[in-house]
Design a protein around this motif. Structure first.
Motif, mmCIF file in Angstrom:
data_model
loop_
_atom_site.group_PDB
_atom_site.id
_atom_site.type_symbol
_atom_site.label_atom_id
_atom_site.label_comp_id
_atom_site.label_asym_id
_atom_site.label_seq_id
_atom_site.Cartn_x
_atom_site.Cartn_y
_atom_site.Cartn_z
ATOM 1 N N SER A 1 -3.276 3.869 -2.494
ATOM 2 C CA SER A 1 -2.805 2.573 -2.026
ATOM 3 C C SER A 1 -3.289 1.444 -2.931
ATOM 4 N N ALA A 2 -4.559 1.516 -3.353
ATOM 5 C CA ALA A 2 -5.087 0.496 -4.259
ATOM 6 C C ALA A 2 -4.374 0.541 -5.599
ATOM 7 N N ALA B 1 0.816 -1.219 0.000
ATOM 8 C CA ALA B 1 0.000 0.000 0.000
ATOM 9 C C ALA B 1 0.847 1.265 0.000
ATOM 10 N N GLN C 1 -9.135 -2.992 -0.193
ATOM 11 C CA GLN C 1 -8.867 -1.576 -0.437
ATOM 12 C C GLN C 1 -9.973 -0.931 -1.270
ATOM 13 N N LEU D 1 -13.229 -0.526 0.734
ATOM 14 C CA LEU D 1 -13.167 0.611 1.650
ATOM 15 C C LEU D 1 -13.319 1.927 0.894
ATOM 16 N N ALA D 2 -12.647 2.028 -0.260
ATOM 17 C CA ALA D 2 -12.770 3.248 -1.067
ATOM 18 C C ALA D 2 -14.203 3.425 -1.556
ATOM 19 N N LEU E 1 -9.270 10.556 2.948
ATOM 20 C CA LEU E 1 -9.308 9.095 3.036
ATOM 21 C C LEU E 1 -9.392 8.469 1.649
ATOM 22 N N GLY E 2 -10.180 9.082 0.769
ATOM 23 C CA GLY E 2 -10.302 8.563 -0.586
ATOM 24 C C GLY E 2 -8.983 8.600 -1.328
ATOM 25 N N LEU F 1 -6.760 5.815 0.117
ATOM 26 C CA LEU F 1 -7.162 4.458 -0.269
ATOM 27 C C LEU F 1 -6.946 4.197 -1.756
#
Length: 304
Positions: free
Chosen positions: A77-78, A33, A119, A122-123, A70-71, A74
């Motif tokens: 990281s994705a 990530a 991931q 969550l996104a 946060l978006g 994520l």
């Protein structure tokens, strides 16, 4: 291979906080990530914050700021996980990437795909907090996230695709705050793409020898010895797009002063580029965290 024999250009430090403080089972996913190398997260966040500030014409709503932050975390990281999955057979042969979890066998492809699913889930959960229009805009970036890792096989311009995906949050910010995406916002996004082509080309020069040997493509390979001048042109385009975009968005005069500071910083970077010294290229890539911070700062000044 031990930490003592680790190549200087490896992007993984085998003696960092991940190795010292995290349980062994968590380490490969943390690296997958890119939480141990947050430069990409900052390079995603700052332009997004700048767009939120401009769209709000002042300090953005805390709820929106949290959701978009946060978006960005994520999706960055994705995207890194997708990239490592696609490049797992190449990364082991590249000096900078040879210690990545999939390349060195710390985890297998099924584990990586399962992690990617988490991931993305969550996104996707963040979309419930956004307007229907913003959700539609968000969904449009998903193909770019998956196409980018494959681009280096068939085009010299993967950096352009990455730039479009990396900075998509700028368009989403306007969609959410204003309910539409004005021309000025599109120009700001285009400027961020040009900026990313510039700094990611600098980064690509770190891998240019390995990429050439493996038959991969990049703007660094395309530009060759003319890279310094062409990177400077892309930085100039970025500054011009940000200046014009800010003017169209009604930014006040102090915004232009911020853009002048960005122009000076990017000019300094361009002057420092040394195409045959990968360690210099890597340091200049990192210097763009400051560029992103300056852009967000300019947005703040423009709303005064």
């Amino acid at each position: 291979m031990t930490a003592a024999s680790r190549p200087d250009l490896s992007d993984i430090n085998l003696d960092d906080w991940v190795e010292r403080r995290l349980p062994r089972a968590w380490r490969p996913y943390t690296r997958l990530a890119r939480l141990d190398r947050p430069v990409g997260i900052w390079l995603t966040l700052f332009p997004c914050w700048a767009a939120l500030i401009q769209a709000s014409h002042g300090f953005p709503d805390i709820r929106q700021l949290l959701i978009f932050s946060l978006g960005a975390l994520l999706m960055r990281s994705a995207g890194s996980t997708v990239n490592d999955i696609a490049d797992r057979k190449f990364d082991g042969h590249v000096e900078r990437t040879r210690f990545r979890p999939l390349a060195n066998g710390q985890i297998n492809i099924l584990q990586a795909l399962s992690f990617l699913a988490v991931q993305l889930a969550l996104a996707a959960s963040l979309l419930f907090f956004l307007s229907p229009y913003t959700r539609l805009v968000a969904i449009c970036v998903v193909p770019l996230v998956f196409i980018y890792p494959l681009c280096k096989r068939f085009t010299h311009w993967p950096q352009a695709v990455l730039g479009a995906a990396f900075n998509w949050g700028m368009l989403m910010a306007w969609a959410e705050v204003a309910g539409h995406i004005p021309l000025g916002a599109i120009l700001m996004w285009a400027g961020a793409i040009a900026w990313q082509i510039g700094y990611d080309t600098v980064y690509a020069y770190v891998d240019v020898k390995d990429d050439t040997r493996l038959g991969l493509k990049s703007t660094a390979i395309l530009f060759g010895r003319h890279g310094k001048a062409i990177i400077g042109v892309f930085y100039g385009v970025a500054v011009g797009a940000w200046a014009l975009g800010g003017w169209l968005l009604g930014m006040s005069l102090p915004y232009m002063l911020g853009i002048l500071v960005i122009a000076a910083h990017l000019a300094w970077q361009t002057g420092r580029i040394d195409l045959v010294r990968p360690e210099v290229s890597y340091r200049l890539f990192l210097a763009n965290i400051l560029t992103g911070l300056l852009l967000a700062g300019a947005a703040v000044l423009g709303t005064l």
